[in-house]
Design an enzyme around this catalytic site. Structure first.
Site, short mmCIF file in Angstrom:
data_model
loop_
_atom_site.label_atom_id
_atom_site.label_comp_id
_atom_site.label_asym_id
_atom_site.label_seq_id
_atom_site.Cartn_x
_atom_site.Cartn_y
_atom_site.Cartn_z
N CYS A 162 0.82 -1.22 0.00
CA CYS A 162 0.00 0.00 0.00
C CYS A 162 0.85 1.27 0.00
CB CYS A 162 -0.98 0.00 1.17
SG CYS A 162 -0.21 0.06 2.79
N HIS A 222 -1.83 1.71 7.22
CA HIS A 222 -2.33 1.54 5.85
C HIS A 222 -2.35 2.88 5.15
CE1 HIS A 222 -4.48 -0.15 2.48
NE2 HIS A 222 -5.46 0.73 2.63
#
Length: 702
Positions: A356, A613
């Protein structure tokens, strides 16, 4: 916004609270436009009657067709209208619904598949000055084979906001009426008596069989949105509010008989835990974010119920058509094409195995900006080298088709020169430095000089400030200036691109609960050898005083530079006699009253982080509402061993609406009342990316 030559009425929705007292989500009709940019017209009440008349600024509104206005008018509260409007894919599909289209609606706290029967008027018949609300009459599909055309307790009429999903068009193999605008105003489709025409069929029995078969297959396809661990879901709380989160555990807790789900919520809730339920732990998350509810209370996250081009198979990623290896680079997607080419599920860069950080960084660098294209021309590697992979397999593919598969990204990661980049989670700044310096051998983006020392090269700048040096909700402009002044730094050259990292105590601890990403960054006062203007009189500045920076009588937080006269006058004050202003380097032969050129940079992307994230927001055009949100792992199809991540791109014009306010208004905004994406941008910003204004203008011309 005056009426056109045909006299067509013009409607609007208020997207920003106006000084005239109109709330966001109010719907009105514009009769004329003043020279000052104000719309003159009326605003409708809940019943469709004219509630008030007056003026509203055009920039505080968004234009609607009459049909859109009628559909939204039946939605309450008004904030829900904007949520539906901003879900462009879903709202567009709702506006184009035809008879016998398959939809999913919220009914009695459950999701029910239904067939569209009629679009109807809600309330009294048309009267002068009344805008008739529109709703839908639906037939409930009770099973995969039975369609109940009549029930003892008929279904209520539904508003557009009750529809959470529209079956993809390829699932409706019937021939629904879509020519000449089934729901257009020229046809009598707003009356319960004059309903939409039926299907063109000479045999009603044959039609019924065909209809049942198609509905069955459509419902079967929609059932792929089943919930499992890792699914994004929503739950309606006892007070009627909807909360969102990711399912982290499914099972039967001790003392219960049915299946329950444990969700990690997006936001903290006082009554929630850190993963425990009745003293037993089923998963671990941050405090006040774990919610346990019966699995039947969970529904698919409606924020991600887009209309996909294909229902993905859970064990096999979608196939990707190989693109031609063209000899020319693909420019960024034009502003008018972004929504159709980029927004939706399976769009953007597909995440895989701790990628990510890399996905969000590449998406931010290359989606809208051409500033980094020069890196492609600096590497003479082979056709299988990293520059070639980045150029053709990722950037050009992203801009041309809107999707980059995980295989292309993994191929790129394996070429980065360090095995850990293919397996481990990294920081964006570490990846950027490796990519530009050690792989592509690009010259440093920044040259920063400390007072009396030689200039140092850098690719990114980490903002370092003390918390008490700036206000509680600082902007990037304030943080950057304070970071430079307090450390006695200056830019040696005007950078073409500036990547700044927000102050943090590691990835998990934020120094400030909210940071305002300045959409325009003025670096004139921190640029070495550049003429600067006097803080007081505006003439050419010759001195700078660091101690005056925090002076509460002189706009604390603002850099103080003075001409010779003002410098003397300011420091006559007893409280400033101990200050030690230093002399600036002033270009030779520059007149004292010469106009000072301001050096400004434009924000084009923001990387955000939450629970390790990374996601990104990208400004894709000059319009203030041209913002998109990207998450490379927004959803997952299949399990961890036999599945794949679903990247999602969402349009978020509400971000631009929010930034149209003053910094003072933004700093006082109640985060709990903001939309989810605005909240994430304010609270989770990790890195802001800027480019010189002339580069931004070059992009606009592309």
């Amino acid at each position: 916004m005056e009426r056109n030559e045909e006299g067509q009425e013009c409607y609007f929705i208020v997207v920003k609270r106006s000084k005239k007292g109109l709330s966001r989500g109010s719907i009105g009709r514009a009769d004329a436009e003043t020279a000052a940019g104000d719309l003159i017209g009326m605003v409708y009440g809940r019943g469709g009657g004219a509630r008030s008349s007056g003026m509203v600024k055009k920039q505080d509104t968004y234009p609607l067709t009459r049909h859109q206005a009628q559909l939204l008018l039946s939605v309450s509260p008004t904030s829900r209208r904007l949520e539906l409007l901003y879900n462009i894919q879903l709202f567009t599909a709702i506006c184009a619904l035809a008879q016998d289209d398959l939809v999913v609606v919220k009914h009695k706290k459950d999701l029910q598949p239904c067939l569209v029967k009629n679009v109807i008027q809600l309330g009294k018949k048309d009267k002068p000055g009344v805008l008739q609300k529109l709703g839908f009459e639906l037939d409930l599909v009770e099973t995969e084979r039975d369609i109940l055309s009549k029930k003892s307790a008929p279904l209520p009429f539904f508003s557009a906001a009750d529809i959470v999903q529209v079956a993809p068009s390829h699932l409706n193999t019937r021939q629904p009426l879509r020519d000449s605008g089934d729901l257009g105003l020229k046809q009598k489709t707003v009356s319960h008596i004059n309903s939409m025409a039926g299907l063109n069929s000479h045999n009603s029995e044959k039609q019924s069989i065909l209809l049942n078969t198609d509905v069955s297959s459509s419902i079967h396809a929609l059932s792929h949105y089943s919930l499992e661990v890792g699914s994004m879901a929503e739950v309606i709380s006892l007070n009627g509010q909807t909360v969102y989160g990711v399912i982290r555990w499914i099972g039967v807790p001790e003392g219960k008989k049915n299946c329950w789900a444990g969700l990690e919520l997006d936001n903290e809730v006082a009554t929630c835990s850190d993963g425990t339920f009745d003293t037993k732990r089923y998963f671990t998350c941050e405090g006040s974010k774990a919610l346990y509810v019966p699995l039947t209370n969970c529904k698919p996250d409606s924020r991600f119920l887009f209309i996909p081009n294909e229902i993905p198979k859970p064990v096999e990623p979608p196939s990707v058509t190989l693109l031609e290896d063209l000899t020319e680079d693909v420019p960024p997607v034009a502003e008018q094409d972004v929504l159709s080419r980029l927004v939706g599920r399976m769009k953007g860069i597909q995440g895989h195995f701790n990628s990510c950080y890399l996905d969000a960084t590449l998406f931010s660098l290359f989606t809208s900006s051409t500033a980094f294209n020069r890196m492609f021309n600096r590497s003479a590697d082979t056709e299988e080298g990293i520059s070639h992979i980045l150029r053709w397999d990722i950037v050009n593919r992203l801009r041309r088709s809107g999707f980059v598969p995980a295989e292309s990204v993994m191929k790129f990661r394996k070429q980065l020169g360090c095995k850990s980049f293919a397996t481990e989670e990294k920081d964006p700044e570490e990846f950027i430095t490796l990519l530009l310096k050690h792989v592509l051998h690009i010259e440093p983006l920044l040259k920063i000089r400390s007072h009396g020392d030689s200039a140092q090269d850098a690719y990114t700048h980490q903002i370092i400030v003390e918390k008490n040096q700036v206000r509680a909700v600082p902007s990037v402009q304030q943080l950057l200036e304070m970071s430079f002044v307090s450390s006695n730094l200056k830019f040696e050259e005007n950078p073409s691109c500036l990547i700044v990292q927000m102050p943090r105590f590691g990835k998990k601890f934020k120094m400030f609960p909210k940071i305002i990403p300045s959409t325009e960054l003025d670096i004139t006062d921190i640029l070495n050898c550049s003429p600067k203007e006097c803080f007081l009189c505006g003439h050419l500045a010759e001195y700078e005083c660091v101690q005056c920076l925090t002076d509460h009588k002189l706009q604390p937080g603002k850099i103080k530079q003075y001409c010779s006269t003002c410098n003397t006058q300011v420091h006559i004050h007893p409280s400033r006699k101990e200050h030690t202003p230093h002399k600036l380097t002033v270009p030779d032969h520059l007149p004292e009253d010469a106009p000072i050129q301001r050096h400004q940079m434009q924000l084009f992307a923001v990387l955000c982080i939450d629970t390790s994230h990374y996601v990104s927001f990208v400004k894709y055009g000059p319009n203030q509402r041209s913002w998109i949100f990207f998450d490379s792992m927004a959803d997952r199809c299949g399990d961890d061993n036999n599945g794949y991540n679903v990247p999602v791109i969402r349009s978020c014009p509400e971000v631009g609406d929010f930034f149209s306010q003053s910094e003072e208004e933004i700093s006082k905004a109640d985060v709990s009342q903001c939309s989810e994406l605005v909240r994430r941008l304010l609270c989770d910003s990790y890195m802001c990316l800027y480019q010189r204004t002339e580069l931004a203008e070059t992009f606009v011309m592309c």
